[in-house]
Design a protein around this motif. Structure first.
Motif, PDB file in Angstrom:
ATOM      1  N   GLN A  22      -0.077   3.241 -32.638  1.00 11.83           N
ATOM      2  CA  GLN A  22      -0.133   2.483 -33.893  1.00 11.83           C
ATOM      3  C   GLN A  22       0.154   1.004 -33.639  1.00 11.83           C
ATOM      4  O   GLN A  22      -0.559   0.132 -34.142  1.00 11.83           O
ATOM      5  N   ILE A  23       1.176   0.715 -32.855  1.00 15.21           N
ATOM      6  CA  ILE A  23       1.532  -0.674 -32.557  1.00 15.21           C
ATOM      7  C   ILE A  23       0.395  -1.366 -31.816  1.00 15.21           C
ATOM      8  O   ILE A  23       0.023  -2.497 -32.131  1.00 15.21           O
ATOM      9  N   ALA A  24      -0.179  -0.683 -30.824  1.00 15.65           N
ATOM     10  CA  ALA A  24      -1.277  -1.271 -30.057  1.00 15.65           C
ATOM     11  C   ALA A  24      -2.476  -1.567 -30.953  1.00 15.65           C
ATOM     12  O   ALA A  24      -3.095  -2.632 -30.854  1.00 15.65           O
ATOM     13  N   GLU A  25      -2.794  -0.655 -31.852  1.00 15.34           N
ATOM     14  CA  GLU A  25      -3.930  -0.868 -32.755  1.00 15.34           C
ATOM     15  C   GLU A  25      -3.666  -2.043 -33.697  1.00 15.34           C
ATOM     16  O   GLU A  25      -4.565  -2.835 -33.966  1.00 15.34           O
ATOM     17  N   GLU A  26      -2.442  -2.181 -34.173  1.00 15.53           N
ATOM     18  CA  GLU A  26      -2.101  -3.319 -35.022  1.00 15.53           C
ATOM     19  C   GLU A  26      -2.214  -4.621 -34.243  1.00 15.53           C
ATOM     20  O   GLU A  26      -2.741  -5.621 -34.755  1.00 15.53           O
ATOM     21  N   ASP A  27      -1.724  -4.630 -33.012  1.00 18.17           N
ATOM     22  CA  ASP A  27      -1.787  -5.837 -32.191  1.00 18.17           C
ATOM     23  C   ASP A  27      -3.221  -6.243 -31.898  1.00 18.17           C
ATOM     24  O   ASP A  27      -3.546  -7.433 -31.908  1.00 18.17           O
ATOM     25  N   ILE A  28      -4.081  -5.267 -31.632  1.00 21.44           N
ATOM     26  CA  ILE A  28      -5.485  -5.576 -31.365  1.00 21.44           C
ATOM     27  C   ILE A  28      -6.104  -6.266 -32.575  1.00 21.44           C
ATOM     28  O   ILE A  28      -6.789  -7.287 -32.444  1.00 21.44           O
ATOM     29  N   GLY A  29      -5.853  -5.742 -33.766  1.00 20.58           N
ATOM     30  CA  GLY A  29      -6.390  -6.350 -34.978  1.00 20.58           C
ATOM     31  C   GLY A  29      -5.886  -7.767 -35.179  1.00 20.58           C
ATOM     32  O   GLY A  29      -6.656  -8.671 -35.546  1.00 20.58           O
ATOM     33  N   ILE A  30      -4.604  -7.984 -34.934  1.00 21.24           N
ATOM     34  CA  ILE A  30      -4.024  -9.321 -35.079  1.00 21.24           C
ATOM     35  C   ILE A  30      -4.648 -10.279 -34.069  1.00 21.24           C
ATOM     36  O   ILE A  30      -5.033 -11.398 -34.418  1.00 21.24           O
ATOM     37  N   CYS A  31      -4.771  -9.852 -32.823  1.00 18.69           N
ATOM     38  CA  CYS A  31      -5.358 -10.705 -31.777  1.00 18.69           C
ATOM     39  C   CYS A  31      -6.807 -11.060 -32.105  1.00 18.69           C
ATOM     40  O   CYS A  31      -7.225 -12.208 -31.914  1.00 18.69           O
TER      41      CYS A  31
END
Length: 70
Positions: A22-31
């Motif tokens: 979940q954290i990785a997916e959120e970070d990808i979207g933010i990046c």
């Protein structure tokens, strides 16, 4: 996977993996969003966001203090 799970139950390992994903997916979207904004000129580089990156700023302050205020 780069995680270590010593002493955790299978359910705890599963929970950890779900949370990490979940954290990785959120970070990808933010990046991706930041990159789009940089390409259009909406966003320019600068100091960390006080809203979303306060913990990072705090860590950086601790590191600066530990290495003599560099």
């Amino acid at each position: 996977n780069w995680s270590w799970y010593r002493g955790l139950s299978p359910a705890e390992i599963e929970d950890s993996q779900v949370w990490s994903k979940q954290i990785a997916e959120e970070d990808i979207g933010i990046c991706e969003s930041v990159q789009r904004n940089m390409e259009t000129g909406v966003y320019t580089t600068g100091v960390l966001s006080p809203v979303q990156e306060g913990h990072i700023a705090g860590l950086q302050a601790l590191v600066r203090e530990a290495v003599g205020g560099i």
